[in-house]
Design an enzyme around this catalytic site. Structure first.
Site, PDB file in Angstrom:
ATOM      1  N   CYS A  61    -108.426 -51.625 -89.365  1.00  0.00           N
ATOM      2  CA  CYS A  61    -108.882 -52.783 -90.846  1.00  0.00           C
ATOM      3  C   CYS A  61    -108.740 -53.829 -90.868  1.00  0.00           C
ATOM      4  O   CYS A  61    -109.208 -54.305 -91.845  1.00  0.00           O
ATOM      5  CB  CYS A  61    -108.267 -51.709 -91.708  1.00  0.00           C
ATOM      6  SG  CYS A  61    -106.062 -51.106 -90.586  1.00  0.00           S
ATOM      7  N   ALA A  74    -101.322 -44.629 -94.261  1.00  0.00           N
ATOM      8  CA  ALA A  74    -100.759 -45.062 -93.434  1.00  0.00           C
ATOM      9  C   ALA A  74    -100.815 -43.349 -92.750  1.00  0.00           C
ATOM     10  O   ALA A  74     -99.911 -42.884 -92.830  1.00  0.00           O
ATOM     11  CB  ALA A  74    -100.428 -45.557 -92.784  1.00  0.00           C
ATOM     12  N   GLY A 130    -103.478 -40.241 -88.351  1.00  0.00           N
ATOM     13  CA  GLY A 130    -104.303 -41.063 -87.295  1.00  0.00           C
ATOM     14  C   GLY A 130    -103.998 -42.305 -86.641  1.00  0.00           C
ATOM     15  O   GLY A 130    -103.872 -42.750 -85.868  1.00  0.00           O
ATOM     16  N   ARG A 183    -101.063 -43.915 -87.643  1.00  0.00           N
ATOM     17  CA  ARG A 183     -99.917 -44.391 -87.082  1.00  0.00           C
ATOM     18  C   ARG A 183    -100.271 -44.109 -84.990  1.00  0.00           C
ATOM     19  O   ARG A 183     -99.620 -44.914 -84.011  1.00  0.00           O
ATOM     20  CB  ARG A 183     -99.068 -43.435 -87.169  1.00  0.00           C
ATOM     21  CG  ARG A 183     -98.629 -43.951 -89.100  1.00  0.00           C
ATOM     22  CD  ARG A 183     -97.842 -42.500 -89.340  1.00  0.00           C
ATOM     23  NE  ARG A 183     -97.641 -42.496 -90.818  1.00  0.00           N
ATOM     24  CZ  ARG A 183     -97.091 -43.975 -91.867  1.00  0.00           C
ATOM     25  NH1 ARG A 183     -95.907 -44.094 -90.509  1.00  0.00           N
ATOM     26  NH2 ARG A 183     -97.071 -43.738 -92.799  1.00  0.00           N
ATOM     27  N   ASN A 197    -106.595 -50.661 -96.953  1.00  0.00           N
ATOM     28  CA  ASN A 197    -107.385 -50.873 -95.728  1.00  0.00           C
ATOM     29  C   ASN A 197    -107.990 -49.763 -95.245  1.00  0.00           C
ATOM     30  O   ASN A 197    -109.231 -49.815 -94.549  1.00  0.00           O
ATOM     31  CB  ASN A 197    -105.497 -50.730 -95.082  1.00  0.00           C
ATOM     32  CG  ASN A 197    -105.328 -49.406 -95.378  1.00  0.00           C
ATOM     33  OD1 ASN A 197    -105.236 -49.240 -96.534  1.00  0.00           O
ATOM     34  ND2 ASN A 197    -104.128 -48.629 -94.788  1.00  0.00           N
TER      35      ASN A 197
END
Length: 327
Positions: A127, A159, A162, A164, A277
């Site tokens: 992203c 977030a 995935g 993280r 993002n």
């Protein structure tokens, strides 16, 4: 055949996969036939409710389907895609990788959309890469960029597991893409997960080292032109301020610096607008997926030196790619 949609699959029914499904539902060239996960989830249920065949039996199930998809969008994790990519290739399925695995060439639509249409696997980078690499490219097409550094700040709430789990891969893949796609000689990437409430809209900062005598007016024009290019598929992509220039310094080897400040607001197709993002990843993937349909009539897997590999059309005398109906 002209006018027929190409069957696509989405592997990964989480937030990214669900938002991608929302974007692709309106496609005139792609038909999402399958949604795949490994456990039953809201994402799979939502896909079924929209008439998409969905399964929690993983890629094994997908590769047993007839017909097979021609394109698969993978929105899982870097580790999962590294395991799945060879299986897609063996089955003749072109893969669009929304993880940081970086199996295939890296693609940023505003920069190099048409360069890798025939590749069996294309990487959507990250992203942060999709948001910032266009700005690095906008600068590097005007002047030499010895060093570029990007900082991507995203809402912690946007977030998921995935993202993280892929932090290391994010920084490594993004830095590499700043160089290979953005055109910087050396790149660095930083990601910040901000827990502020209400959640913040994605913000990005791009620093590029530039020659002392760089044409600043030309750089500003190039940056604005590139922003307009990205806005064709990410309308919420905007400059927070005009590009800022720093005078040359001895510690910068007598180079100057330009700083670009961005905001990426999501389109709200499924994800909330603050999750820019994630939205820029799915928008970029949808943008790339449409022209990839040309590969269904392109034969290149046995001809790595073919001059038609990046043209999206078949060379005279070459046969179409031999896809398998089953692995």
């Amino acid at each position: 055949m002209a006018g027929m949609k190409v069957t696509a699959a989405i592997v990964g029914p989480g937030n990214i996969g669900t938002d991608l499904l929302a974007k692709l539902r309106g496609s005139t060239v792609l038909d999402v036939g399958y949604m795949v996960g490994v456990v039953e989830s809201e994402g799979l249920t939502r896909a079924r409710n929209q008439g998409v065949t969905a399964s929690a039996e993983g890629v094994d199930w997908l590769l047993r389907q007839d017909p097979l998809p021609e394109i698969v969008f993978e929105a899982t994790s870097a580790a999962a895609h590294l395991a799945n990519a060879p299986r897609y290739a063996e089955a003749g399925i072109q893969a669009v990788d929304l993880t940081p695995a970086h199996v295939g060439p890296m693609v940023c639509p505003a920069v190099n959309l048409t360069e890798h249409l025939a590749a069996p696997n294309v990487s959507m980078i990250t992203c942060g890469g999709q948001a910032t690499i266009p700005m690095v490219a906008a600068v590097s097409r005007v002047v030499t960029v010895p060093y570029a550094e990007i900082v991507a700040s995203v809402a912690s709430r946007s977030a998921g597991p995935g993202t993280r789990a892929n932090i290391d891969e994010f920084t490594q893949t993004t830095a590499r893409a700043v160089e290979q796609v953005g055109g910087a000689e050396r790149g660095k990437a930083i990601i910040i997960l901000n827990p502020v409430e209400p959640p913040m809209i994605m913000r990005d900062t791009v620093f590029c080292m530039i020659p002392a005598d760089a044409d600043r007016a030309a750089l500003i024009r190039s940056i604005h032109d590139m922003v307009a290019d990205v806005q064709q598929y990410v309308p919420g992509y905007t400059l927070r301020a005009e590009p800022q220039f720093d005078e040359p310094r001895p510690e910068w080897r007598d180079h100057g610096r330009v700083a670009v400040f961005l905001e990426v607001k999501g389109n709200g197709d499924y994800l909330p607008p603050y999750a820019g993002n994630l939205d820029i990843m799915t928008a970029a993937a949808a943008r790339v997926g449409a022209p990839l349909r040309a590969r269904s009539s392109t034969w290149d897997s046995q001809n790595p030196g073919s001059p038609c590999k990046t043209s999206g059309t078949r060379c005279e005398g070459e046969a179409p790619l031999g896809r398998k109906s089953r692995p």
